[in-house]
Design an enzyme around this catalytic site. Sequence first.
Site, PDB file in Angstrom:
ATOM      1  CG  LEU A 196      -1.970  -1.109   1.298  1.00  0.00           C
ATOM      2  CD1 LEU A 196      -2.700  -1.046   2.626  1.00  0.00           C
ATOM      3  CD2 LEU A 196      -2.950  -0.987   0.161  1.00  0.00           C
ATOM      4  CG  LEU A 227      -7.374   2.872   5.476  1.00  0.00           C
ATOM      5  CD1 LEU A 227      -7.914   2.100   6.667  1.00  0.00           C
ATOM      6  CD2 LEU A 227      -8.209   2.597   4.228  1.00  0.00           C
ATOM      7  CG  ASP A 228      -3.793   0.797   5.982  1.00  0.00           C
ATOM      8  OD1 ASP A 228      -3.916   0.291   7.120  1.00  0.00           O
ATOM      9  OD2 ASP A 228      -4.265   0.277   4.953  1.00  0.00           O
ATOM     10  CB  ALA A 229      -1.782   7.353   7.109  1.00  0.00           C
TER      11      ALA A 229
END
Length: 284
Positions: A196, A227-229
């Site tokens: 990602l 998200l995903d950070a």
Amino acid sequence: MTTAKLLLHCPDKPGILAEVTDFITVNKGNIIYLDQYVDHVENIFFMRIEWELREFLVPREKIEDYFRTLYAQKYEMDFRLYFSDVKPRMAIFVSKMSHCLFDILARYTAGEWNVEIPLIISNHPDLQHVAERFGIPFYLFPITKETKEEQERKELELLAKHNITCIVLARYMQVISEQMINAYPNRIINIHHSFLPAFVGAKPYHAAFERGVKIIGATSHYVTTELDAGPIIEQDVVRITHKDSVDELVNKGKDLEKIVLSRAVQKHIERKVLAYKNKTVIFS
């Protein structure tokens, strides 16, 4: 031997290290660990210190108040105090994939981690047999778009009832709501493949295979509303070649995911992670 662990950060000024260590030594605390770091770009001082409590003159229930009054207010410190005989209480969230769950529970039952796991929560029934094998209560909360808010409210009530202090998303395939993130700031740990955002979608390993990549990776991080950070705790990679099939990529990826997640969890429960803004300081 029971110890106290103090993690802090504040604007960097002369004398902080000396004052903190003096507070401990004057009160007959034996320092067994000390690490500090200065971010010269942000001008922020970070510190982790651990000391024995056997002969410490300040009662443990008053240490936090003493430290806040004497030093935290003076130096604008953000600090956390932990005691080695108080185990973190960790909830595991899962969906259908079992590799990370098995790895965590194997380490837990082997006594590798100083942690308690009172429950496992899932949005699918598939892994209930794993929880039963390890003797851990399993709670099912099926989630749809319409029921998500109500189910997460029930989950939060359950977490509060069991005094949960941190959450591990062991390949939990649901986006965590802002309400839950705010209830556990920098205490929800997630794992994802580090493709990602380059390889988005449901089959990142297939996309990586088609692209002919030479390295695959995994990243464990704290969950934030982006998200995903969130702040990264642990990362690793493994090399692959043209000889690796999609199934081999998947297996190598799963192995990497469980290792990276377990490393991150271990660092968190050992109180070695200090999050600041969207980064982490990882003490040795």
